[in-house]
Design a protein around this motif. Structure first.
Motif, PDB file in Angstrom:
ATOM      1  N   ALA A 121       0.831  -1.210   0.000  1.00 34.82           N
ATOM      2  CA  ALA A 121       0.000   0.000   0.000  1.00 34.82           C
ATOM      3  C   ALA A 121       0.862   1.255   0.000  1.00 34.82           C
ATOM      4  O   ALA A 121       0.547   2.254  -0.661  1.00 34.82           O
ATOM      5  N   LEU A 122       1.977   1.235   0.736  1.00 33.45           N
ATOM      6  CA  LEU A 122       2.887   2.379   0.745  1.00 33.45           C
ATOM      7  C   LEU A 122       3.510   2.584  -0.638  1.00 33.45           C
ATOM      8  O   LEU A 122       3.653   3.729  -1.101  1.00 33.45           O
TER       9      LEU A 122
ATOM     10  N   GLU B 207      -1.409   4.560  14.127  1.00 34.57           N
ATOM     11  CA  GLU B 207      -1.762   3.357  14.861  1.00 34.57           C
ATOM     12  C   GLU B 207      -2.427   2.364  13.918  1.00 34.57           C
ATOM     13  O   GLU B 207      -3.269   2.733  13.088  1.00 34.57           O
ATOM     14  N   TYR B 208      -2.030   1.102  14.044  1.00 35.59           N
ATOM     15  CA  TYR B 208      -2.622   0.052  13.215  1.00 35.59           C
ATOM     16  C   TYR B 208      -4.113  -0.153  13.535  1.00 35.59           C
ATOM     17  O   TYR B 208      -4.526  -0.037  14.697  1.00 35.59           O
ATOM     18  N   GLU B 209      -4.860  -0.500  12.521  1.00 33.86           N
ATOM     19  CA  GLU B 209      -6.205  -1.017  12.733  1.00 33.86           C
ATOM     20  C   GLU B 209      -6.122  -2.400  13.371  1.00 33.86           C
ATOM     21  O   GLU B 209      -6.829  -2.707  14.328  1.00 33.86           O
ATOM     22  N   VAL B 210      -5.231  -3.231  12.830  1.00 35.95           N
ATOM     23  CA  VAL B 210      -4.951  -4.552  13.394  1.00 35.95           C
ATOM     24  C   VAL B 210      -3.443  -4.637  13.606  1.00 35.95           C
ATOM     25  O   VAL B 210      -2.683  -4.482  12.647  1.00 35.95           O
TER      26      VAL B 210
ATOM     27  N   GLY C 153       1.129   8.547   3.993  1.00 31.41           N
ATOM     28  CA  GLY C 153       0.508   7.778   5.066  1.00 31.41           C
ATOM     29  C   GLY C 153      -0.978   7.978   5.200  1.00 31.41           C
ATOM     30  O   GLY C 153      -1.687   7.078   5.687  1.00 31.41           O
ATOM     31  N   ASN C 154      -1.479   9.138   4.784  1.00 33.70           N
ATOM     32  CA  ASN C 154      -2.915   9.415   4.891  1.00 33.70           C
ATOM     33  C   ASN C 154      -3.677   9.126   3.605  1.00 33.70           C
ATOM     34  O   ASN C 154      -4.868   9.451   3.501  1.00 33.70           O
TER      35      ASN C 154
ATOM     36  N   ALA D 100      -6.123   3.037   4.134  1.00 34.23           N
ATOM     37  CA  ALA D 100      -7.189   3.153   5.140  1.00 34.23           C
ATOM     38  C   ALA D 100      -7.301   1.920   6.012  1.00 34.23           C
ATOM     39  O   ALA D 100      -7.580   2.014   7.216  1.00 34.23           O
ATOM     40  N   GLY D 101      -7.070   0.740   5.445  1.00 36.61           N
ATOM     41  CA  GLY D 101      -7.208  -0.484   6.228  1.00 36.61           C
ATOM     42  C   GLY D 101      -6.076  -0.733   7.199  1.00 36.61           C
ATOM     43  O   GLY D 101      -6.143  -1.673   8.014  1.00 36.61           O
TER      44      GLY D 101
END
Length: 537
Positions: free
Chosen positions: A175-176, A324-327, A434-435, A440-441
């Motif tokens: 994703a990055l 911060e991670y979602e998971v 990053g944004n 988003a996930g």
């Protein structure tokens, strides 16, 4: 000076007695010292002693490639701290340096980045020696490398250093890449080819990792295969204090081990590979340096070289832009599986920004207190803005004539306003990446810095900045008429016979990427120069 009988000491790994004299004494078993010692010992006619202040590299904390940050501040780190830097709002950032066999290559992030074409062409111009140009040092890199990625004529195969791409990186990395590529920082499947010859790029860094978790250091790559050669002796726990001169020639190396002092005779050459902080310290304690600096500590000047300790450079790394991670996601490989190189200003000839992914929450002493950081190494990820071409310059000085005293490190970070401007842009680019909706996930929230602007963003940069662990430049290479040059293009200390320097100290300008790879290249060149001088095979 009281010295003890050196023959009472035993080397590693098999307990051989240390000799009274060696053809070559390599001072420092770090990234460069391991390479030099190996190359000199390959001619069985030459006796080689390698002196390393730290301990063995065969310990779990070193060999586990994902744990490198947790070596900082331990006995495997010299624990240096900079003097207050006005550019960092008076902060005194730590300056980690490896203290173990393998040096920095035993505790760093294991990124293999060769440097930009313009870096080496500048070295060739500064020294007047075309053998330091990009096209010529590529020949050395190809000899070093055992590249496991896409074949390319610029890469080497069959060398001592195994280099690969991170195996099965964390899902965030793709994703990055998509986010950066979509913003004009093109994806490259090898960051050491086109991005290092042009305007930059993004992708997975080259890493020195085997089997996903095993570090490849210069101790494992260069020393371990020849450790049992009878002409190579390795002495751990041996802290070099100074070089004894006999007239204008090296006579012996004095070191301390477990509270006792020893001297070993040098028949041909001593090679100083102690790093950009300890190398100038040892030279000055030997009476080699700026006469005014030496006189201030009552050290007789044996040889005047004003440039010793000057020209200190380091890349800047910010801690950092954190989400911060979602998971939560545990780190893999070297825990830094994405990097990019770009320009803060399109008019620049060379990329001056080198941000990197840190697969954990990575903050400075100040920003860690200012922001609500999530708990746990797997709880968050960081895009850490990095400055590749700093204009600020510092200096290393003696604190006193006692070798036990830690040197004064005036890093002088961010003293040049151009460095601040570049890093402000670096933060902006990292936040854009990053944004991005593509990520988003992978983010529950942006932890820091948020949408800061103007003076507030500049203050954040100064509070977040610290070392990239790439100290260099304090015994720079140059022409004989360069008043601040310390070594010539063959790495001989100017005006002294039998003394060379082989480490990041000799860089006239720091390379525009992580410096482990160029330090190995420098050490390989030192080995070539020395073997040619003495007719070794």
């Amino acid at each position: 000076m009281v010295t003890h009988d050196i023959t009472a000491l035993r080397t590693v790994p098999d307990g051989r007695s240390v000799l009274r004299a060696y053809d070559f004494v390599v001072c420092g078993g770090g990234t460069a010292g391991c390479v030099v010692a190996r190359r000199l010992a390959e001619d069985g006619r030459a006796t080689v002693l390698l002196l390393e202040a730290g301990g063995s590299h065969h310990v779990p904390a070193i060999m586990d490639s994902t744990q490198w940050m947790w070596n900082i501040g331990t006995e495997r780190d010299w624990g240096f701290v900079s003097e207050p830097s006005a550019g960092l709002n008076g902060r005194t950032p730590p300056m980690p340096m490896g203290r173990a066999l393998g040096g920095g290559s035993s505790i760093n992030g294991q990124v293999w980045a060769r440097g930009h074409r313009n870096d080496f062409d500048t070295w060739a111009s500064v020294t007047g020696d075309a053998s330091w140009s990009y096209d010529r040092v590529l020949e050395i890199y190809r000899r070093i490398e055992n590249w496991h990625g896409r074949p390319d004529p610029r890469r080497g195969i069959g060398g001592p250093v195994d280099i690969t791409l991170p195996d099965n990186p964390i899902p965030l990395v793709q994703a990055l890449i998509e986010s950066a590529d979509g913003r004009g920082i093109p994806f490259a499947d090898d960051l050491n080819t086109d991005p290092m010859e042009g305007g930059g790029g993004c992708g997975l860094p080259n890493v020195l990792v085997r089997n996903g978790v095993e570090r490849v250091s210069m101790a494992t790559a260069y020393l371990d295969p020849v450790a049992h050669r009878p002409n190579l002796h390795v002495l751990l726990g041996a802290e070099v204090e100074r070089i004894e001169l006999r007239g204008s020639r090296v006579g012996s190396v004095v070191f301390r081990r477990f509270g006792q002092r020893y001297a070993v005779e040098v028949r041909r050459e001593a090679i100083v590979s102690l790093g950009a902080i300890n190398t100038p310290k040892a030279l000055m304690l030997s009476g080699i340096g700026d006469p005014a600096e030496l006189a201030a500590h009552g050290i007789p000047c044996r040889h005047a070289l004003r440039g010793v300790g000057a020209n200190f450079q380091d890349h800047i790394l910010l801690g950092g832009c954190i989400w911060e991670y979602e998971v939560p996601e545990p780190p893999r490989n070297n825990a830094a599986e994405f990097a990019f190189f770009c320009k803060s200003d399109p008019s620049l000839p060379t990329p001056d920004l080198m941000p990197v992914l840190e697969e954990c929450p990575f903050a400075s002493d100040v920003t860690a207190r200012q922001f609500d950081l999530p708990v746990g190494a797997a709880s968050a990820w960081t895009l850490a803005p990095g400055l590749a071409r700093p204009k600020s310059r510092g200096r290393v000085r003696l604190r006193g004539a006692d070798p036990a005293l830690v040197p004064v490190i005036d890093a002088n970070f961010l003293s040049d306003p151009d460095d601040v401007r570049a890093l402000v842009r670096g933060v902006e680019i990292c936040r854009e990446i990053g944004n991005d909706p593509r990520l988003a996930g992978f983010r529950r929230r942006e932890v820091m810095p948020g949408a800061l602007h103007g003076a507030a963003l500049e203050t954040f940069v100064r509070n977040a900045s610290g070392t990239y662990f790439h100290q260099s430049g304090t015994a720079r290479m140059g022409r004989p008429d360069d008043l601040l040059a310390v070594v010539d293009p063959t790495l001989r200390v100017l005006g002294i016979e039998g003394l060379r320097i082989a480490d990041a100290s000799i860089m006239p300008e720091i390379t525009s990427a992580n410096i482990m790879a160029p330090v190995v290249m420098i050490a390989e060149r030192a080995g070539d120069f020395i073997r040619k001088t003495h007719g070794l095979g």
